[in-house]
Enzyme design. Structure first.
Site, mmCIF file in Angstrom:
data_model
loop_
_atom_site.group_PDB
_atom_site.id
_atom_site.type_symbol
_atom_site.label_atom_id
_atom_site.label_comp_id
_atom_site.label_asym_id
_atom_site.label_seq_id
_atom_site.Cartn_x
_atom_site.Cartn_y
_atom_site.Cartn_z
ATOM 1 N N GLY A 182 0.828 -1.190 0.000
ATOM 2 C CA GLY A 182 0.000 0.000 0.000
ATOM 3 C C GLY A 182 0.865 1.243 0.000
ATOM 4 N N GLN A 195 3.053 9.924 1.039
ATOM 5 C CA GLN A 195 4.382 9.322 1.161
ATOM 6 C C GLN A 195 5.294 9.668 -0.011
ATOM 7 O OE1 GLN A 195 2.423 5.319 2.165
ATOM 8 N NE2 GLN A 195 4.451 5.132 3.086
ATOM 9 N N CYS A 251 6.079 -0.161 7.261
ATOM 10 C CA CYS A 251 5.751 1.031 6.477
ATOM 11 C C CYS A 251 6.911 1.362 5.556
ATOM 12 C CB CYS A 251 5.471 2.201 7.421
ATOM 13 S SG CYS A 251 5.026 3.743 6.581
ATOM 14 N N LEU A 252 6.608 1.688 4.307
ATOM 15 C CA LEU A 252 7.649 2.045 3.352
ATOM 16 C C LEU A 252 8.368 3.325 3.749
ATOM 17 C CD1 LEU A 252 5.885 1.221 -0.049
ATOM 18 C CD2 LEU A 252 7.541 -0.160 1.228
ATOM 19 N N HIS A 306 -4.214 1.996 7.818
ATOM 20 C CA HIS A 306 -2.816 2.422 7.846
ATOM 21 C C HIS A 306 -2.582 3.558 6.847
ATOM 22 C CE1 HIS A 306 1.662 1.502 8.076
ATOM 23 N NE2 HIS A 306 1.581 2.242 6.981
ATOM 24 N N GLU A 307 -3.078 3.380 5.625
ATOM 25 C CA GLU A 307 -2.860 4.402 4.596
ATOM 26 C C GLU A 307 -3.684 5.654 4.869
ATOM 27 O OE1 GLU A 307 -0.409 3.949 2.808
ATOM 28 O OE2 GLU A 307 -0.169 1.791 3.040
ATOM 29 N N HIS A 367 -1.802 8.021 6.956
ATOM 30 C CA HIS A 367 -0.855 8.862 6.217
ATOM 31 C C HIS A 367 -1.539 10.124 5.689
ATOM 32 C CE1 HIS A 367 2.855 6.622 6.231
ATOM 33 N NE2 HIS A 367 2.248 5.511 5.856
#
Length: 202
Positions: free
Chosen positions: A46, A51, A92-93, A134-135, A138
């Site tokens: 995702g 991000q 997380c990226l 989660h996204e 962000h």
């Protein structure tokens, strides 16, 4: 398509609140394609536009094993449908090599638009429920580490103005921050993320 640079924690741009997408234009569709390619290249499931320093309400994800079923959520709204929360180990990226358990509502409703501007209205559980929450964080300037690191810290003694804060997560990775006493960890300077061996050499 192009690969986009992913912002890494604690970059302050990750705290920017995303704005709604007014129209699904050709530019938005290009961004969607670039985000999907970037997500695949980073081996993620995702990615939020925040991000990649595009602060609009746009999320891409692909939970399929073969990575051939990307999904797009524009202007998403996520509503918990149950009070029960379930722990799930997240990564997380934007925070490479850090993993920990986060508790989130087990079942949620997703309302959004897809890449064609068509309405999405689904009740979901499992990994999709975890990933969309989660996204969504962000888009609201929240990072998953806030759930287990977001506490103020105290000085070692009353004479100290600055101190190091060293935290260990369950995967034996250490996170080292520097800041003034009493500062919320979300505003500290990140100095190091890595193993104990690497920390000893730091």
């Amino acid at each position: 398509m192009a690969l986009l640079p992913i912002l890494n924690y604690p970059d302050p741009r990750l705290r920017t609140i995303a704005k709604p997408v007014k129209e699904v234009t050709a530019e938005i569709k290009t961004l969607i394609a670039d985000m999907i390619e970037t997500m695949y290249d980073a081996q993620g499931i995702g990615l939020a536009a925040s991000q990649v320093d595009r602060h609009i309400q746009l999320i891409v994800m692909d939970l399929s094993e073969d990575k051939n079923s990307p999904r797009v959520f524009i202007n998403p709204k996520v509503t918990p449908l149950v009070e029960e929360k379930q722990p799930y180990e997240e990564g997380c990226l934007s925070v490479p090599e850090v993993y920990d358990s986060v508790e989130r509502p087990k079942k949620v409703r997703i309302e959004a638009l897809d890449e064609h501007g068509k309405k999405i209205d689904e009740e979901v559980e499992g990994l999709l429920a975890v990933c969309i929450q989660h996204e969504m964080d962000h888009l609201n300037g929240v990072i998953f580490v806030d759930y287990f690191l977001n506490t103020a810290f105290s000085c070692v003694n009353e004479y100290s103005e600055w101190m190091f804060l060293i935290l260990e997560n369950k995967k034996n990775f250490y996170v080292v921050f520097l800041g003034k006493c009493g500062t919320n960890i979300g505003k500290l300077e990140l100095l190091f993320v890595g193993t104990l061996t690497a920390l000893a050499l730091f």
